[in-house]
Structures are given as structure tokens and as C-alpha cells.
Design a protein around this motif. Sequence first.
Motif, short mmCIF file in Angstrom:
data_model
loop_
_atom_site.label_atom_id
_atom_site.label_comp_id
_atom_site.label_asym_id
_atom_site.label_seq_id
_atom_site.Cartn_x
_atom_site.Cartn_y
_atom_site.Cartn_z
N ARG B 296 44.09 33.66 39.14
CA ARG B 296 44.17 35.03 39.68
C ARG B 296 45.35 35.10 40.64
O ARG B 296 46.10 36.07 40.67
N GLY B 299 48.66 35.28 39.08
CA GLY B 299 49.03 36.51 38.38
C GLY B 299 48.16 36.89 37.21
O GLY B 299 48.45 37.86 36.52
N ALA B 300 47.06 36.13 36.93
CA ALA B 300 46.21 36.49 35.79
C ALA B 300 45.33 37.69 36.16
O ALA B 300 44.72 37.70 37.22
N THR B 301 45.28 38.69 35.31
CA THR B 301 44.41 39.85 35.58
C THR B 301 43.00 39.52 35.10
O THR B 301 42.79 38.55 34.39
N GLU B 302 42.05 40.41 35.48
CA GLU B 302 40.67 40.19 35.05
C GLU B 302 40.57 40.13 33.54
O GLU B 302 39.89 39.29 32.97
N SER B 303 41.28 41.06 32.87
CA SER B 303 41.17 41.08 31.42
C SER B 303 41.87 39.87 30.82
O SER B 303 41.46 39.37 29.77
#
Lengths: 238, 834
Positions: B296, B299-303
Motif C-alpha cells: 500500500r 503505491g498499490a491500491t485496494e483494488s
Amino acid sequence: MARKLIVEQLVPVNGNNQPIIQASNLTKEVETGGERLIILQDINLQVSAGESIAVVGASGSGKSTLLGLLAGLDVPTHGTVFLDGEDIFKLDEDERASLRGRLLGFMFQSFQLLPSLIALENVMLPLELSGADNARDIAHDWLVRVGLEERVGHYPRQLSGGEQQRVAIARAFVTHPKMLFADEPTGNLDVATGAQIIDLMFQINREQGTTLVLVTHDKNLSARCSRVIELVAGRAVD
Amino acid sequence: MNMIRLSLRMLLRDWRAGELYILTLALVIAVSSVATVSFFSDRVQKALVLESNQLLGGDLLVTSDSPVPPSYAEHAKQIGLRTTHLVRFPSMVSFGDNSLLTSIKAVAPGYPLRGELKLANPPTEENIAQSIRIAQGIPKPGTVWVDEKVVNALKVTLGDKIEVGAAEMTVMSMVESEPDHSVGFVSMNPRLLMNEKDLAITQLIQPGSRINYQLLVAGDETQVREFRHWVKDRLSPGERIVSIQEARPEIRSALDRAGKFLNLAALASVVVAAAAIALAIRRFIQRHLDGCAVMRCLGATESDLLRLYSYYFIMLGLAASLLGCIFAVLTQEFLSYWLEELIGVTLPLPSTLPAIQGMLTGMVLLLGFALPPLLNLRQVPALRVIRRDLELANMHSLAGYGFGIVILSILFIWKAGSFKLGIMIMLGFLLAVIFFGLFGWLLIRLFLLTRPPGSSPWSYGLANIRRRAIPSLVQATALGLGLMALLTLTLTRNDLLQDWQARLPENAPNRFLVNVQPDQQERLMVFFDEHAIPRPKVFPMVRGRLLEINDRAVNLEDYPDPRAKQLINREFNLSWTDTLQPDNEIVAGHWWSEEVIPSEHELSMEEGFAETLGLKLGDRLSFYTGGGDFSATITSLRKVDWDTFQVNFFAVVRPGLLDNYPASYVTSFYLPPDKIQIMQELTRIFPNFLIIDVASVIERVQNMIGQVTHAIEFVFLFTLLAGFAVMYAAIASTQDERIYEAAIFRTLGARKQQLARAWAVEFAVLGALAGFFAAAGASVLGYLIGKYALHITYSPSPWIWVIGVLVSIISVTAFGVIGTRTTLSQPPLQVLRK
């Protein structure tokens, strides 16, 4: 060499006018046991591109909270933070995550390497998340650059603290972030190793023209920064 | 695409790091257990159906009162089936002055397609005993084969010429048995077999003759099914399909039950594996919290995270399920090989459906238990990278298991083939989880509220459970559920199987006598007395055709269900009795009322029969019988236990109502193997009887019970293996915490042994709790399965409690102590520096 050249060209473009980080009236309050606890109060801060800032203060003074807010890892009770011209609290959490992926690099006291990944894969991770091609080669180059050529295939548990933090440096810089946020990067290292890590970090920082925001207790480290902000009970003291 | 590649890489990395072993093991066990049983029962059922089809002479037959359209046979041949046909009709045959009404069967080459036609060599001077041989082919033109009754009644010997219609034919052989002799009450006459080529010269087929034409087909199961489907829509009135399941309800009932038994056994291992999966997922999530927070942060989004882990689990599920299927193919092959040796039957190759079922089981199981925590995982706060104390909001939520339980129930509905059973099991599990959870919570809160004084291992061990209340509860619940399935299977399977076996007593009737005339009853009873066979109960029977339902003429077009059409189309056997037979149970309405209303005749109908015809209580049925019309109203529905092999009727009325109608009698009795020879005498005294030999059917059902018993023992191995996986997963789920705790304790001066003892106490208490849960659950579950799924009254044994709790304490403690041994030997500094 070519990379360095490009970076040096970039610095004045970002550096001249607008601050790359701008925090205004940043306040964080939490409720514990029915009482409101002010962790940070009215922090105003401007950081120009390429600058290095050390945030110092006693334990519990709000340093890590400030770092978390500036990096968009947490949301404030009041106040705004602009990163590279973007009002990050107008974004939702997912948009902030994308922004972090694009603009920010991180280093932590506990390194936060994924234990199931080898050093190389830990460095590859941000590249893979952003969908970059030849992540493996780029990551490998970076490990060579931080002096871990021989440790590429090792798991974090097989590396010493200093080596783990080198992997973390490689991971932080591999995406060429504009800003690097580091939370006590030498906190888990002995003095000698800490000094080596600081050297390495500043060296790459210079080459990349990255803006540095550090939270630290380490006097050696804060002394190397262009500016020091001291927090006392959640307030900035000049 | 890139995300899929990243998922795959992460999957491979986690696999390499040993993060996925338990999860994979549990999945492989669940899938191979379900697939092995499906493969195996698929093969056994196919073999049984094939064997049973010998009773038909083919896999399927189309019977008709007019010639079967040639297009049927052509189509059957086209799709690769073997076919033959035959014509049956009654006719007089004569020899000298003697003549006899016989049932003639004119057969074509290829008959029978299944089973064997056995011929008897009559006793000779050298060889007094009859010898039996298997017929090769059919009677040659100009010759006939006859049964013993014809030989006795006409007083013919082999080589004599008898008159069949306008033709003279030579008696060539004596028929001992025909494979299709025992299907239905087709004919009551002595039998004669001839070649269909001679039909024309006999001139017996005239307009208006009562003739039954049959097309027999046999071949590969899928093609037979295809043919059945094809022909079903083309049947004209007067034509119908017969297969063994319609012909013999006992076989169908035994097949169904055998399938249910095996499936339930396989599902037990699925439940145990599910508990292991749930625990393993829990640990997976815990261990991936940091990784997700870092991602997260990077840079990883929830989706992104949701997609990443969805692909991850789909790939893991597919790989593990595939592995499970491969394993299943191997084990079922071994199992079949072993069984073939044991019962001397070659099992047909399995279909691919079980593999698909196995794959599906694996996928839904994994996703069912992984999806809810995954949806949570993506919401891990990024700030956790700085503040380790931040946890997932719903980490300990039991609701996450709810979804998995719903998925399990769907599996049960599917595999047990009953919606009611599935819902019951789902509610059962939900109640069990709630009960386990609440009871455990109360126990921990009340019993362990205050820490026992002192510093004994007891005191520390109990304190540990209280401190880790929720993980302890999750552990005890999962272990309890797993053990419950194991206990249900081990301790109840023998009882359940014995109960089933007991329902089919050693001396279950194996001969049916039909067409006993009223004046023959007395003589028949004397016959039984003479041969020391207990007098069986004799049932009257009036044959009638259903004309009207509620004063509305019965119209075949109103019944789209082919089985209903068949039932409507044929003559009913109406019987009467004043008391309900022991193997009958009233399920709706009431047995004969006290007061007899002469104008309102009461009728009791078999439940399944009524269901097929859409009949309900209060419906008024009118029949045409030989002695005139007869009407009655349905006042009760009966459930008939066909497994008992007793004579039973679909329609029964009160005694007296059918007195004026022409009745014959039917009875069934047990003929011991050493009294086989009395049957010859019986046929001589009563040449008009139709004797139906169901010994082979009974033997087959008994064999089936034996096979199922063996197979269940094998399936039990899977469940046991899954049990080990649960233990391992349960120990591993608190391992990380334990490592840290041990380091602190040891730094503060605790000796290894002190810690080891405290943990042993903790595991023993957990084991006791899980054992208690399991015993309670297994008692209820065993009772419910017996009652609702297998229709057997089962009373749980008190041993379940003793064995359940003891085994649980010992195994959980042993596993725990062994599993945490290495934890204790890690140098504290190494741990704390992490």
C-alpha cells in the motif's frame, strides 16, 4: 552517468519556485479513553525540491505521525498537505496510494522487507506494482549500486541489519521517487553501520536529486540535513 | 496481465518460502478425497448398473404393443450401440394329445445383450445331476428351446417335434434360466424360445393378437443415455422405455444409499480440510499484513491488492485442485484394483465428471474461506509500516467463516443430493460454530477469569489461553469441527453400516410367487409345511387399470414425465390389508378410519408413486378391473421401505372392498440354498405360478454394502490425513506469537522446560475444549445423518464422549508439544532482533 545528468537537469526545474512539500496547519488529534489527545498541532512546513529535512524530537513528540501525514499514510484532523502541487487529502486512499507509487520512496526503522522475498524481489516489488518492464534488471543494478551484488538471492533473514537497510535503500530509490521519507533509518543499526547507511543514502540522494524527509534521533544524521525541524509535544520549534 | 504475472511470481515466492504448505495440503486432501470417492463410486455404480442390466437382457429396452419402429434400432446402431429385438406372446403349443398355454419368445441374433442364457442338460443315465451350460447363440430355425414346465406338462424329450401354431418344431434344449425372466410380472406361463425367422410359418401373429415387441440396446453408458434421450421424445402411445432402475426399485434404493454413504464420508474429510484451510488462511493473512501495508505504501491500491490476491488464490486453487485430482486418479485406480480382486468384477472406466467435481470443490472451498479475509486484507492501513500496532479491523471476525460455511453447505446440497440435508447441515454447522464460540468464550471468561495464583505451568498455561482468548477460541472451534467430522465418521460409520446391513436380514425373501389362485393357497401352505419353510404372508391382488382421477378421464398427454406415463399405462396391482405392514409408514393422512362409510372407499397410496402421478390426499381414483369398475379416495400416503424385499403394493384398500373382483395372490419367502431342489416340485404342483428369483438382486445389494464398507474405510484415511493437517494448521496459527513470547520469557530467565510445560497445559486445555465440542457435535450429527439422510435410527454411543475428549487432549497436546519444540530452541536474541 547519463542518469546523473538528467537528474541534475531536473533539480532546478522543481527547485526554483514551488515547494515540493507544503504542509499547512497540520493537526492530528486522537481520542483515547474519552480524552482528546493532540499529537500534532498547527504544523506549517515548506520543503523545496532537493532539500533534506530532519525531523527530530523526543519519543512521543509526534515525529512519526508527521512523517505519516506528509507521506499520505494517514489523514490529519485539520490541515492540508500538497505534494508536488497535489492536495493529497482531497484524494481518496487509493489515489493517494497511486501518488505514493509515483512520487515517493520509503525507508523504515524495521526495514519492512517482505520475509518471503529474496533481496532482488524486494527491490523489484515497487517496479512490478507500477507495471514496469525489465524490473529484474533494474532491481539488480540497484543492488549492485548499494554494494549487495553478492546478496541478491538472499532472504532478509539471511542478511545483517545493515544489509537489510541497503536493500531498503535500493527499494526506495528504484522507482526514482521525487521524495524519500525515512523513519529512523538508522534506529536499528549500530553506529558504524548506521554511518555507512547514511553515507550511502546521501550519496544516492545527491545523484537522484531526491527530496529527503527524515525522522531521526541520530545526531549524525540530522547534522547532514539541510534543515532540522524539532518537535516538542506536537509543535514545531525553530 | 501484468497483475497476473505478479500474482504468479508472488505465489511461487511464497511457495518457495514454505508459506503455503498447509493450505495446499488441506486443499489437496479435500479435492482428492471428493474426487477419489466420485471416481470410485462412479465406477462401482457403473459396474453395478451393468451387472443389474443383466436382469433386463440389455442396458435399456423399448417395449411396445406394435412393432418397434426400425428407425429406433437404426439410430441406436448409428450411435454405436448393439441392438437386438424380440417378440413375446402367449400361445398354445401341443405335443400329441397334450397342449399347454406357453409364453413364446421369438428372439433375433445377439440375444441376450447382457447376461447369459443358461441351458440344462437333462439328467442321463451316466450323469444323474443336471448340468448347466451357457447357450451360444439362439435357437436355430426350426428348433425351439423350452423350460422345464413345458417338458413336464407336454411330456416331451429332447428331439421331439411339437406344434407351435402352424409349424412343427424340434425341441433342442431345455432352458435353465433367461436373464430377462425376472423383470416385472410379464408372463406367468411356461416358456418357449424360438428363432424369430420362424414367426411367419407359425402364423401366430394375427391382427388382434396380444403381442409384445421389444427392442434391446446395450453399449457405452453415455450412448445409452443419449439413446434414451433421443427415443424418449419419439415414443408413441403403447411404447415405453424400461431400464433396470424402473424395473427394480430395491437396486435403485441401494445404489442411492451407497452413493450417499460414500459422499458423506468424503464430505467429512472436506469439512476437516475446510477447518485446516480456515486456520491456514488466518495465518496467511496475519503473515501478509505487513507485506500488504508495504505494498500500500509503495503505491498499490485496494483494488490492486484484491486483484493480486484473487489471482493468487485462483492460481493456488487450480494448482492444488489439479494436484488433488491427479492424486485421486491414482488412489481410485489402486482402490478399484483392490476391489476388483476382492469381488471379481471388472470396473468400467470412470467418466471425467468426478475430476470436474473435485476441481470445483477445491476452488469453492478455497475461495469460500479465503475471500472474506481477503476483502479485509486489502484494507490494511498503510500506516502499519510505521505503527505496527495497527491491525485489521475484522481480523478476528467469525463472520468470515460464515461465508465458508455457506459454501460448504452448497457442497453438501450438491453432493448429498438433498436440499433439505444441505440446509440442515449448514444450520448445524452455523449453530455448532455459534455454540462452540459462545460456550468457549463463556468458559474462558468465567472459568479462567482470574489467573490462578502461583507460577505453576497450570497458571501460565491457563493465562495463555485467556490472553489469546480469540485465537484460542478459533483454534478450539476449528479443531472441534474437524474432530467432530472425524468422530462422526469413525464412531458412527460402523453403527450406521451395521444398521443398514441389519435392515436386509440374512433370510430376506428371495423368491416371489405370483398368480397364486384362491383355491391353491391352502395347498401352498401345506407345501411350505412339508418342506419346513415358515408359512409366508400371502397378499391378495386385483389387477386394475386407472381410468379416472376425480371423475376426470386419465389422459396420457397430461403426464410429461415418462415414468408417470408408464405407470398410468400399465395395470395396477390393487391389494388389501387391515394392518399396516411393518416396513410401511404413514407419512400423510391416516390409516383406515374406525367408521366404515360404504359409499366412500378408502385407498392408501405409496408416497413416491403418488408424487410421480401428482396424486394427493383426497383424490378419488376409479379403476377398471376384470370384475367391473371400482372407485376409492386416497386417505393416506405410505412410505415403503423397498430394501426389505417384502411384497409391497403401490395401492392398498381396506379388506372386503374387492371381494367381488377376481383376485389372485402373491407371496414372498426365503428359500435356503440347500432347498433349491424343492422348486422343481413347486413348479410341478403349481404349473401356473410365476416364480421370481430375486436372490441375485439381494446378493448384489449385500455385495454393495460390503463394497461401501471397504470404500469408506479407505476414504477414512483421507479424513485422518485432513485431521493431521488441521492439527498442524492449528499449532502453526499461533507459532509466530509463540516464538516471540518464548524469546521474551527466556530473556527474563524462564527455563525451556517451564515454557514447554505451560504450553503443554495450554494445548491440553484446548484439546479438551475441542474434544468436548467434537463429541457434542458428533452425537447430534450422527443422529441427524442417520435419521434424515440414511433413514436409519441411530443412537449415539456414550463412548463418543470418552474417546472424543481423550483422543483430542492427547493428540492436540502431542502435536502441540512436538510442533513447538523447535520454537523453544531458537536463541532469544535472534528472535528479538527481528
